[in-house]
Motif scaffolding. Structure first.
Motif, PDB file in Angstrom:
ATOM      1  N   VAL A 183       0.829  -1.204   0.000  1.00 33.50           N
ATOM      2  CA  VAL A 183       0.000   0.000   0.000  1.00 33.50           C
ATOM      3  C   VAL A 183       0.864   1.256   0.000  1.00 33.50           C
ATOM      4  N   GLY A 184       1.972   1.231   0.771  1.00 35.36           N
ATOM      5  CA  GLY A 184       2.868   2.373   0.799  1.00 35.36           C
ATOM      6  C   GLY A 184       3.454   2.686  -0.566  1.00 35.36           C
ATOM      7  N   THR A 185       3.811   1.644  -1.313  1.00 38.20           N
ATOM      8  CA  THR A 185       4.335   1.861  -2.663  1.00 38.20           C
ATOM      9  C   THR A 185       3.258   2.447  -3.575  1.00 38.20           C
TER      10      THR A 185
ATOM     11  N   LEU B 167       0.983  12.776  -2.880  1.00 39.02           N
ATOM     12  CA  LEU B 167       0.569  12.190  -1.607  1.00 39.02           C
ATOM     13  C   LEU B 167       1.755  12.084  -0.638  1.00 39.02           C
ATOM     14  N   GLY B 168       2.724  11.257  -0.929  1.00 39.63           N
ATOM     15  CA  GLY B 168       3.905  11.163  -0.087  1.00 39.63           C
ATOM     16  C   GLY B 168       3.693  10.327   1.161  1.00 39.63           C
ATOM     17  N   PRO B 169       4.790  10.028   1.885  1.00 46.08           N
ATOM     18  CA  PRO B 169       4.713   9.125   3.030  1.00 46.08           C
ATOM     19  C   PRO B 169       3.903   9.657   4.202  1.00 46.08           C
TER      20      PRO B 169
ATOM     21  N   GLY C  53       7.540   1.943   2.220  1.00 47.34           N
ATOM     22  CA  GLY C  53       6.994   1.717   0.880  1.00 47.34           C
ATOM     23  C   GLY C  53       6.759   3.008   0.123  1.00 47.34           C
ATOM     24  N   ALA C  54       6.270   4.028   0.823  1.00 46.01           N
ATOM     25  CA  ALA C  54       6.015   5.316   0.164  1.00 46.01           C
ATOM     26  C   ALA C  54       7.315   5.969  -0.289  1.00 46.01           C
TER      27      ALA C  54
ATOM     28  N   LEU D 187      11.147  -7.151   1.486  1.00 43.56           N
ATOM     29  CA  LEU D 187       9.832  -7.308   0.854  1.00 43.56           C
ATOM     30  C   LEU D 187       9.632  -6.286  -0.259  1.00 43.56           C
ATOM     31  N   LEU D 188      10.075  -5.055  -0.001  1.00 50.61           N
ATOM     32  CA  LEU D 188       9.896  -4.000  -1.002  1.00 50.61           C
ATOM     33  C   LEU D 188      10.722  -4.274  -2.254  1.00 50.61           C
ATOM     34  N   LEU D 189      11.934  -4.765  -2.069  1.00 49.10           N
ATOM     35  CA  LEU D 189      12.758  -5.101  -3.229  1.00 49.10           C
ATOM     36  C   LEU D 189      12.113  -6.216  -4.039  1.00 49.10           C
ATOM     37  N   VAL D 190      11.578  -7.222  -3.349  1.00 49.55           N
ATOM     38  CA  VAL D 190      10.927  -8.345  -4.025  1.00 49.55           C
ATOM     39  C   VAL D 190       9.646  -7.886  -4.720  1.00 49.55           C
ATOM     40  N   LEU D 191       8.916  -6.965  -4.099  1.00 52.32           N
ATOM     41  CA  LEU D 191       7.656  -6.480  -4.678  1.00 52.32           C
ATOM     42  C   LEU D 191       7.887  -5.550  -5.862  1.00 52.32           C
TER      43      LEU D 191
END
Length: 508
Positions: free
Chosen positions: A29-31, A39-41, A72-73, A370-374
């Motif tokens: 969701v953050g990404t 929007l931003g973090p 993520g953001a 997780l973020l790198l994988v996503l």
């Protein structure tokens, strides 16, 4: 070894299936939020706070969710910078300079992939720095008395505008507004009603969660309606990945420099990710010199700012967790979440709520993986999201905000109050008055008042106690510099940043 033991306990918390599920959800969701321009973090975390309350999440799970949204953001902000030349938030501005030229040359996939790897490296370096520095700073903060804490809060307000701030005086006005709002309610030391005007709902003060969701989420909604309603963007063609291993290896020194510089700027109150990305890009440009083609699609011009702003995002958690003083706008929102969970951020948190602190730190490490994988396999999905008109996304944001706030208190008064804060935030933004200082004043105002009262009680009303120790004098001195530097250094840094953007061949 003690720190390693605490970290292992943190992994035991973060790696439970329940917490891992919310970390993955928050990263995704953050990404999504980060790749939407504007929007931003800070807005992303503010939007998800009501959801955390609606689901009744335990404190450690709620903080893991919101921290994953934060990370993520920061990742997602690079997507619109590279593909549209529109930064998702201010720290992503420098990524536009070389990311967009790479996309125009047909290397959008390469730029997105290397930026994801740089974001991972910067976040990892920043989290390692957090693990090493936070316990040391927490032990040092245990020596603080009420006078030192009062000076520390003044330092937080003094440096709030940051050395890249546009107008320090407006920052002071915003902080004063926040402190004024924090005085509404019943004074706990005297029992006196202050600014309640006979309204029963105001006796307990103004809930900062209402203020945060209103000022960030609802005001952003109004801005979307005014400026970008119905606006869709052409679907971008990412192309095929052609990044070679040799090319990636050459960026490793850039990743290290950017991550370290970003972490240092994140630890400094008020500096944050914008400064981290700028100085990382500037240093890399000087290090490479004439060998580089910065502004024309140099891959190091993408790596440096992305490593810098993600390193800063972890660094900003250091003062928030150890001192209770946020290092950025997003950590101010996270601070509000901790306080709403009846957890007092600061040095004692490392002993009284060690599971939460180390669970969040472990979740940062897991979240970066997780973020790198996503981000690499799902980049096509995130790109397609950019072509969706905001008119379809806004109702979802609004629904989450309203349902979440109502689920906390089941009070329609709170909904009206949230809307009022949203409208106020909209007009304040029109006047270019920043919102983060208002939130910080609302959060730190009561603690600042309480420590001032305790200091004066200990000294029988002698105000000199506020600067009666070397540590307090040091904090007052740094606070004074924090007020002056934005006027001296801020305009210079902003001119250099704007000059760098204008020098880019695709800055228009």
């Amino acid at each position: 070894m003690e720190t390693l033991g605490f970290l292992m306990e943190g992994f035991a918390v973060a790696l439970t299936p329940y917490n891992l599920m919310f970390a993955l959800f928050g990263a995704f969701v953050g990404t999504l939020i980060g790749c939407l321009p504007g929007l931003g973090p800070a807005n992303g975390v503010a939007i998800l706070i009501p959801l955390a309350f609606t689901l009744g999440l335990p404190p450690e799970t709620a903080m893991i969710l919101l921290t994953a949204v934060y990370a993520g953001a920061m990742y997602g902000g690079r997507i619109s910078s590279i593909l549209l030349n529109i930064p998702g938030d201010e720290p992503a501005m420098m990524t536009c300079l070389d990311g967009y030229p790479m996309a125009r040359k047909g290397r959008a996939a390469d730029a997105l992939a290397v930026s994801a790897i740089a974001s991972f490296s910067g976040g990892l370096i920043g989290t390692i720095g957090l693990i090493m520095l936070a316990p040391v700073l927490a032990r040092f903060a245990l020596t603080f008395g009420p006078a030192e804490y009062f000076a520390l809060f003044l330092l937080a307000f003094a440096t709030l505008g940051g050395i890249t701030g546009k107008n320090p005086m407006k920052t002071v006005i915003a902080a004063a507004l926040g402190i004024m709002i924090s005085t509404v309610g019943i004074d706990i030391s005297t029992g006196t009603q202050r600014y309640t005007f006979g309204v029963l709902e105001l006796y307990e003060g103004i809930d900062f969660i209402l203020a945060i969701v209103g000022l960030f989420a609802i005001s952003e909604l109004l801005f979307f309606v005014e400026h970008r309603m119905g606006e869709g963007r052409e679907k971008m063609q990412v192309g095929k990945l052609s990044l070679s291993l040799k090319e990636l290896v050459t960026t490793i020194p850039t990743q290290l420099r950017g991550g370290i510089l970003g972490f240092i700027s994140g630890v400094l109150p008020g500096a944050g990710a914008s400064l981290g990305s700028f100085i990382s890009y500037t240093l890399e440009k000087q290090v490479v010199g004439k060998k580089g083609r910065f502004g024309e699609g140099d891959i190091r011009g993408v790596v440096a700012p992305e490593a810098g702003n993600n390193g800063a995002s972890s660094g900003a958690l250091v003062p928030m967790l150890t001192l209770g003083v946020p290092g950025s706008g997003t950590t101010a929102v996270l601070l509000a979440m901790l306080i709403s969970l009846n957890i007092t951020p600061g040095p004692l948190m490392f002993t009284q709520n060690a599971d939460i602190v180390w669970g969040v730190i472990a979740a940062l490490l897991i979240g970066n993986v997780l973020l790198l994988v996503l981000n690499i396999p799902l980049v096509g999905f995130f790109v397609r999201l950019l072509s969706v008109p905001p008119m379809y996304l806004l109702p979802i944001v609004t629904m989450v905000a309203f349902v979440g706030i109502y689920s906390i208190s089941h009070s329609t008064f709170d909904l009206y109050f949230m809307i009022a804060f949203g409208i106020a935030g909209y007009f304040l933004r029109k006047l270019e008055i920043p919102l983060v200082p208002i939130i910080l004043g609302l959060l730190l105002g009561p603690e600042m008042e309480k420590n001032l009262g305790h200091a004066l009680v200990l000294s029988d009303g002698d105000w000199s106690i506020l600067w009666g120790s070397p540590l307090a004098i040091g904090l007052w001195t740094v606070a004074g510099l924090g007020l002056v530097l934005p006027y001296l250094v801020g305009p210079l840094l902003r001119r250099r940043m704007n000059a760098a953007i204008k020098e880019s061949p695709v800055s228009d």
